[in-house]
Design a protein around this motif. Structure first.
Motif, short mmCIF file in Angstrom:
data_model
loop_
_atom_site.label_atom_id
_atom_site.label_comp_id
_atom_site.label_asym_id
_atom_site.label_seq_id
_atom_site.Cartn_x
_atom_site.Cartn_y
_atom_site.Cartn_z
N UNK A 24 -2.55 7.98 6.05
CA UNK A 24 -2.31 7.68 4.80
C UNK A 24 -3.22 8.10 3.65
N UNK A 25 -4.53 7.66 3.91
CA UNK A 25 -5.51 7.92 3.01
C UNK A 25 -5.72 9.50 2.77
N UNK A 26 -5.59 10.08 3.86
CA UNK A 26 -5.86 11.40 3.60
C UNK A 26 -4.61 11.99 2.53
N UNK A 27 -3.31 11.53 2.80
CA UNK A 27 -2.46 11.75 1.80
C UNK A 27 -2.73 11.46 0.35
N UNK A 58 0.69 -1.34 0.01
CA UNK A 58 0.04 0.16 -0.25
C UNK A 58 0.79 1.28 -0.04
N UNK A 59 0.49 2.32 -0.25
CA UNK A 59 -0.95 2.59 -1.12
C UNK A 59 -1.20 2.14 -2.60
N UNK A 106 -10.62 3.32 2.20
CA UNK A 106 -10.45 3.56 0.60
C UNK A 106 -11.22 5.03 0.38
N UNK A 107 -10.86 5.60 -0.78
CA UNK A 107 -11.19 6.92 -1.05
C UNK A 107 -11.69 6.62 -2.68
N UNK A 108 -12.53 7.57 -3.22
CA UNK A 108 -12.92 7.53 -4.85
C UNK A 108 -12.88 8.79 -5.41
N UNK A 109 -12.69 8.83 -6.43
CA UNK A 109 -12.39 10.21 -7.33
C UNK A 109 -12.66 10.08 -8.89
N UNK A 110 -13.77 10.91 -8.93
CA UNK A 110 -14.39 10.90 -10.43
C UNK A 110 -14.04 12.09 -11.24
N UNK A 111 -13.75 11.93 -12.43
CA UNK A 111 -14.10 13.23 -13.27
C UNK A 111 -14.89 12.91 -14.63
N UNK A 112 -15.92 13.96 -14.78
CA UNK A 112 -16.58 13.72 -15.87
C UNK A 112 -16.06 14.07 -17.46
N UNK A 113 -15.27 13.05 -18.07
CA UNK A 113 -14.64 13.46 -18.88
C UNK A 113 -15.40 13.97 -20.23
N UNK A 141 -11.18 6.99 -10.06
CA UNK A 141 -9.91 6.24 -9.48
C UNK A 141 -10.43 5.78 -8.07
N UNK A 142 -9.46 4.88 -7.40
CA UNK A 142 -9.89 4.43 -6.09
C UNK A 142 -8.54 4.36 -5.44
N UNK A 143 -8.37 4.81 -4.20
CA UNK A 143 -7.31 4.65 -3.21
C UNK A 143 -7.43 3.55 -2.24
N UNK A 144 -6.23 2.88 -1.78
CA UNK A 144 -6.46 2.16 -0.77
C UNK A 144 -5.34 2.34 0.00
N UNK A 145 -5.46 2.59 1.39
CA UNK A 145 -4.38 2.88 2.37
C UNK A 145 -4.59 2.04 3.47
N UNK A 146 -3.36 2.08 4.34
CA UNK A 146 -3.60 1.25 5.66
C UNK A 146 -3.81 1.79 6.76
N UNK A 147 -3.92 3.41 6.71
CA UNK A 147 -4.49 4.14 7.81
C UNK A 147 -5.25 5.35 7.28
#
Ligand code: ATP
Ligand code: MG
Length: 444
Positions: free
Chosen positions: A169-172, A128-129, A312-319, A160-166
């Motif tokens: 780290x997820x805020x980063x 991770x991440x 986890x977090x997720x991140x979208x852009x409307x292309x 996009x999707x982020x996977x972190x241990x804490x």
């Protein structure tokens, strides 16, 4: 490339079904064609712009270390039952049965599918991440598809999707996407303002929408004007500076209507700085910790030997929506002049020779210039039709290449009549023109 052989079906009149200028322009210059409600074919001009936007989005994702994958559009209902969203998602989800009577669906978003991919392979905090993204069609059976591709039912999204241990780290990771979004929109010639937002059906506790101002936007926003002056700077990988940058924005009150609180707005923002207006949401980011990893059992080994669910977090852009959003921001409706930022323009330059029936010198000159420009990687087209000067200029203004070269009476010898679209013409030699355009492209 010649205009006469291009599939650019130009309409003379403004189509009556189109209510906002981006939809009108896209239909007028034939960028899209509706196939059914909220579903569109992308014709060459529109497709080119969308692909250029996609590429910029991709480059900025790669810069923060996100890895591109491609997940399918059709998903199985199983994983959505695991997360508990199969029933919650409601009628926006297009549900399909295959020949074995299995419940499938056309993906409206991908949290479940990406969590399933993650959990099948990643077992330790050491990996991770993980930042994964794809650029893929989505389907949401919107109640009111409208404004052309701005609110489609089928639309193209980078998620996009982020996977972190804490959490830390997820805020980063969240901050990396936050900054990379600002840079992406800047490269597209847009000022997108991050605004604190509600998390909606995605769920979670931290969220920002990226909004560009436009009267025709569907999001109501309440903001402190000074947020427009915040300097983005460069992406820094250092945790602290990324956080500081996000905080610079968060100093100013700036929310969408779900988060609006009148007392707080009036208390924290001086009257002269208050701005209540509308905007277009072009991106949306969320942090939701273990909302999906817990029910779907996506856990990793921690340093001490224990296990925990990934954050986890997720991140979208409307292309696809961005194509319309850029038009809303850049189209001068009154003078009928579109000027695409060079980074996404369908053509970078249009050559307009004034063609005389019995004399093809202007066309030959245009072709020679075309080859020179093409050799220099300048995306060019020749308007070889036999229309008159004013109708060619009008058409070129609508297509919106940022530059024009006119070959007519005024172009003598080596000097060419060169125009930044919508501005006064200048006489310049070809090598100067090439230099000007190349320099601008490097800056982008
Ligand atoms: P909206 O409030 O506009 O419905 P959303 O919050 O449902 O958007 P997300 O799920 O965050 O949207 O999707 C990420 C991005 O995808 C949005 O910021 C937007 O740019 C784009 N998007 C969402 N729905 C559509 C749609 N129906 N048509 C075109 N683009 C869309
Ligand atoms: Mg929505």
């Amino acid at each position: 490339m010649y205009i006469s052989k291009s599939f650019i079906p130009i309409l003379k009149d403004i189509p009556s079904e189109a209510k906002i200028k981006s939809h009108q322009l896209m239909l007028r210059v034939g960028m899209i064609k509706q196939s059914s409600a909220g579903i569109y074919s992308w014709l060459p001009l529109g497709f080119k712009v969308m692909k250029k936007i996609e590429q910029i989005v991709r480059e900025e994702q790669n810069k923060i270390g996100a890895q591109e994958i491609l997940m399918p559009t059709i998903q199985s209902s199983e994983i959505w039952k695991e997360s508990g969203r199969y029933d919650d998602y409601g009628e926006e989800m297009l549900r399909i049965k295959d020949r074995q009577n299995r419940e499938m669906l056309y993906g409206p978003t991908n949290e479940e599918l990406v969590t399933d991919i993650f959990r099948s392979s990643i077992k330790s905090y050491k990996s991770l991440p993980q930042l994964l993204y794809h650029i893929q069609w989505k389907f949401r059976d919107e109640i009111r598809p409208r404004f052309g591709i701005m609110r489609g039912r089928e639309f193209y999204m980078k998620d996009a999707y982020s996977f972190d241990v804490s959490d830390e780290e997820a805020f980063f990771s969240y901050n990396k996407f936050f900054i990379s979004y600002l840079r992406t929109f800047k490269r597209l010639g847009l000022t997108a303002i991050p605004m604190a937002a509600d998390t909606g059906p995605i769920g979670g506790n931290l969220s920002h929408e990226f909004i560009i101002l436009a009267e025709t936007g569907e999001s109501k926003i309440f903001t402190d004007k000074r947020i427009f002056d915040v300097e983005t700077g460069d992406i820094e990988v250092e945790k602290k500076s990324l956080e500081d940058l996000r905080k610079k924005y968060e100093e100013f009150y700036s929310v969408t209507d779900e988060k609006f609180n009148k007392d707080e707005f009036e208390k924290t923002v001086e009257k002269k700085n208050r701005l209540i207006t509308k905007g277009i949401e072009v991106g949306h980011i969320f942090y939701f910790a273990d909302k999906y990893s817990k029910p779907m059992n996506a856990a990793v080994d921690l340093p001490g030997g224990k296990k925990d669910f990934v954050k986890m977090g997720s991140y979208g852009i409307g292309v696809s929506r961005l194509v319309g959003a850029i038009i809303e921001a850049k189209f001068d409706e009154k003078n009928e002049i579109m000027k695409w930022p060079i980074s996404v323009a369908p053509y970078e330059l249009i050559i307009i020779p004034m063609i005389n029936k019995n004399d093809n010198t202007a066309l030959i000159k245009a072709e020679n210039i075309f080859y020179e420009l093409t050799k220099n990687n300048i995306d060019t087209v020749i308007d070889d039709t036999d229309e008159n000067y004013s109708s060619k200029i009008k058409k070129s203004n609508l297509i919106g290449a940022p530059y024009q070269i006119i070959i007519g009476k005024k172009s003598e010898g080596d000097l060419l009549e060169f125009k930044e679209t919508g501005k006064e013409a200048k006489n310049l030699p070809l090598n100067e023109i090439i230099k000007t355009i190349k320099e601008l492209k490097v800056k982008n």
